[in-house]
Design an enzyme around this catalytic site. Structure first.
Site, mmCIF file in Angstrom:
data_model
loop_
_atom_site.group_PDB
_atom_site.id
_atom_site.type_symbol
_atom_site.label_atom_id
_atom_site.label_comp_id
_atom_site.label_asym_id
_atom_site.label_seq_id
_atom_site.Cartn_x
_atom_site.Cartn_y
_atom_site.Cartn_z
ATOM 1 N N GLU A 1 0.537 -1.276 2.722
ATOM 2 C CA GLU A 1 0.466 -0.389 3.888
ATOM 3 C C GLU A 1 0.814 1.045 3.486
ATOM 4 O O GLU A 1 1.470 1.262 2.458
ATOM 5 C CB GLU A 1 1.407 -0.894 4.989
ATOM 6 C CG GLU A 1 0.966 -2.240 5.534
ATOM 7 C CD GLU A 1 1.790 -2.715 6.720
ATOM 8 O OE1 GLU A 1 2.703 -1.975 7.150
ATOM 9 O OE2 GLU A 1 1.512 -3.824 7.216
ATOM 10 N N PRO A 2 0.369 2.027 4.292
ATOM 11 C CA PRO A 2 0.517 3.442 3.911
ATOM 12 C C PRO A 2 1.928 3.873 3.535
ATOM 13 O O PRO A 2 2.116 4.671 2.622
ATOM 14 C CB PRO A 2 0.015 4.186 5.149
ATOM 15 C CG PRO A 2 -0.951 3.253 5.789
ATOM 16 C CD PRO A 2 -0.393 1.880 5.545
ATOM 17 N N ALA B 1 4.858 0.453 -13.090
ATOM 18 C CA ALA B 1 5.671 0.224 -14.291
ATOM 19 C C ALA B 1 7.163 0.177 -13.962
ATOM 20 O O ALA B 1 7.908 -0.648 -14.505
ATOM 21 C CB ALA B 1 5.383 1.313 -15.326
ATOM 22 N N GLU C 1 -0.718 -3.898 -9.174
ATOM 23 C CA GLU C 1 -0.083 -5.180 -9.529
ATOM 24 C C GLU C 1 1.380 -4.978 -9.941
ATOM 25 O O GLU C 1 1.915 -5.718 -10.758
ATOM 26 C CB GLU C 1 -0.857 -5.892 -10.654
ATOM 27 C CG GLU C 1 -2.297 -6.210 -10.353
ATOM 28 C CD GLU C 1 -2.470 -7.219 -9.222
ATOM 29 O OE1 GLU C 1 -1.471 -7.835 -8.811
ATOM 30 O OE2 GLU C 1 -3.611 -7.373 -8.754
ATOM 31 N N GLY D 1 4.054 0.833 0.125
ATOM 32 C CA GLY D 1 3.833 0.715 -1.312
ATOM 33 C C GLY D 1 4.259 -0.649 -1.818
ATOM 34 O O GLY D 1 3.795 -1.685 -1.333
ATOM 35 N N ILE E 1 -7.206 -0.995 -0.379
ATOM 36 C CA ILE E 1 -7.883 -2.284 -0.315
ATOM 37 C C ILE E 1 -9.092 -2.236 -1.252
ATOM 38 O O ILE E 1 -10.113 -1.624 -0.940
ATOM 39 C CB ILE E 1 -8.324 -2.618 1.125
ATOM 40 C CG1 ILE E 1 -7.157 -2.388 2.100
ATOM 41 C CG2 ILE E 1 -8.855 -4.036 1.192
ATOM 42 C CD1 ILE E 1 -5.891 -3.134 1.753
#
Length: 556
Positions: A294-295, A543, A540, A298, A324
């Site tokens: 979501e905005p 870091a 994903e 994060g 998305i």
């Protein structure tokens, strides 16, 4: 050229490199143990939670993650070397990769690891003296493997090599090499010649490519055969993802959405949901997208605001989502929303298998209750990124994953191992593409009467990339193999993703430097690879988040 150093390299190639690296690894493990003990002792001295401690001591704590990542990468490289030695595949190139990799990473462990471009973690940050940890054997190895003679010889022998293992043997069984060969051929014929044009035009990857990789079984790869898949392992997934991403990260990432959706359904879905969705995912008839972020959240998924309200028959989704990937040209959303409005943390979230109408660039969202638009991005353009706004968008109650509310976060966490392993494999492929382009350009480009590849600093860049790609690849394969054996691998999967993403960026960045001014020109593919590589340190798990997760596991 220093003949003395060259002779030392030649002599070391006989039998001494592996034992010398074993000693060096023990030094590295000693450093990791001491640094971890000191960090834990500091935590024990403070009357605070682990979360508070990690947030307060991020540099020290994240440093533990990076030290551990280096030690594990060296350990897996050593295992790779021993395996090749036992199977008579340990040639001069592999031996030099071992020597130079150990030398470089031992040097960084001793002097300072680059956590980012301007953040370095050193033994002194833990109150340690490097001289008391790293023995003279390690110093000899560092001197030898960081010499320009050793690096130059590695580059020279690599350029003379032919075949699938030009950059060093994979260390995998023959069946995986056959898979690699098949997808390497596909990539070179169908992806590499066109990828840069797709990027420059900012267009979706052609439907013909999706159909082709579907026919090759990419979407079916790790889905069990009883649900229409090929039932192959995660190591195969790594090989395929690497080769496709070597052509273009977008093509290599097409299967990532399917991997995430299939893992969610396999791990947490009802049998009815598995029978309905998995065969369609495996065939490529349905393209999924992950709708989590979501905005204003994060990586803080526990703070999600999008809500799913049950009206007695169906759920109504309301809220905003962003980043998305492949949001328009998808048919199924794995959508995370809050079903318990009394919560403001992870506990009230649920996962939905939300059906939507497939859109395109001109009309991305065709369903009532969904609006959205494209997010312009530097790279990673082939699937496009979108913002989405849901306003009472209906989802059948049958599509609540697993049939139980408030299990969404737990269900999502179960997919992160595979997602991060695949992301690490994609990063290795991107890094390999950058290296391919760099070597090709450095060979062809003449400056001051000779090829760029004859200059020591170009040799330096290429040789380190050769080593770091091998380190990343072996760490990634190790994570996949642990997953295939049914072992917990979230720690090593995180380390593989952390290292591989950094290596992809540094290899691409150095590739641009080798190209000089031409590297800054849009017409040269290395400019695209640089943009593509940058996202790998963010999605994903950024870091910093990745280091945080690794550290929590190590310190808890």
């Amino acid at each position: 050229m220093n003949i003395h150093n060259l002779n030392k390299v030649s002599r070391l190639e006989d039998t001494k490199s592996i034992p010398l690296c074993e000693i060096a690894l023990k030094n590295a493990q000693k450093y990791l143990l001491r640094a971890t003990e000191i960090t834990k002792n500091k935590f024990d001295m403070h009357n605070q939670s682990l979360t508070q401690f990690i947030n307060q001591e991020q540099i020290m704590v994240h440093g533990i993650s990076w030290i551990n990542t280096y030690v594990e990468a060296l350990s897996q490289l050593l295992n790779w070397s021993k395996f090749l030695k036992e199977n008579s595949n340990f040639g001069d190139v592999e031996n030099l990769i071992l020597i130079n990799s150990f030398a470089e990473y031992m040097c960084q462990l001793r002097g300072g690891i680059m956590m980012s471009q301007n953040e370095i973690i050193r033994p002194s940050d833990y109150g340690l003296e490097a001289e008391k940890i790293f023995t003279s054997n390690s110093l000899d190895l560092i001197e030898l493997g960081t010499s320009i003679e050793s690096k130059g010889r590695l580059v020279k022998l690599t350029l003379e090599r032919k075949g699938l293992d030009i950059y060093g043997h994979s260390g995998l069984d023959e069946e995986y090499d056959l898979i690699r060969s098949q997808f390497k051929k596909f990539t070179e014929e169908n992806v590499l010649p066109y990828a840069h044009e797709w990027h420059l035009r900012d267009q979706l990857i052609p439907e013909s490519i999706i159909s082709s990789i579907s026919e090759l079984g990419v979407f079916a790869l790790t889905i069990p055969s009883k649900y229409g898949g090929l039932g192959m392992d995660k190591t195969s997934m790594c090989v395929v993802s690497e080769e496709l991403s070597r052509g273009y990260i977008g093509v290599g990432s097409l299967a990532t959405r399917t991997e995430i959706a299939a893992e969610l359904i396999l791990n947490s879905g009802t049998e009815k949901q598995k029978l309905k969705w998995l065969p369609k995912l495996a065939s490529g008839d349905i393209l999924p997208t992950a709708v989590f972020t979501e905005p204003n959240t994060g990586s803080d998924l526990g703070n999600l605001k999008t809500r799913a309200e049950f009206d007695g028959e169906k759920y109504l989704i309301t809220g905003n989502k962003t980043w998305i990937t492949h949001g328009a040209r998808s048919d199924l959303m794995t959508l995370l929303a809050r079903t318990d409005s009394s919560t403001d943390n992870y506990s009230g979230l649920s996962m939905f298998l939300a059906e939507k109408t497939r859109g395109d660039s001109s009309e991305p969202f065709k369903d009532k209750g969904i609006q959205g638009g494209e997010i312009g991005v530097l790279g990673y353009r082939g699937m496009k990124e979108y913002e989405m706004a849901f306003d009472n968008f209906p989802v059948s109650s049958e599509n609540l994953l697993g049939g139980d509310e408030n299990q969404g976060f737990k269900q999502l966490m179960q997919t992160f191992e595979s997602a991060r392993i695949q992301t690490a494999a994609r990063a290795v492929g991107v890094a390999q593409n950058a290296l391919d382009l760099s070597i090709s350009y450095a060979n062809e480009r003449k400056q001051f009467g000779k090829s760029l590849i004859d200059f020591p600093r170009v040799v330096n860049k290429i040789s380190l990339a050769l080593c770091e790609i091998t380190l990343s690849r072996q760490l990634t394969y190790y994570a996949a193999q642990r997953k295939d054996l049914g072992h917990r691998c979230d720690l090593v999967a995180g380390m593989a993703k952390l290292l591989s993403a950094r290596v992809a960026w540094s290899t691409a960045d150095n590739g641009v430097q080798i190209h000089g001014g031409n590297g800054f020109a849009l017409e040269y593919p290395i400019s695209r690879v640089l943009c593509d590589s940058r996202i790998l340190n963010i999605f994903e798990g950024a870091a910093e988040i990745q280091a945080q997760v690794i550290a929590r596991r190590l310190l808890s």
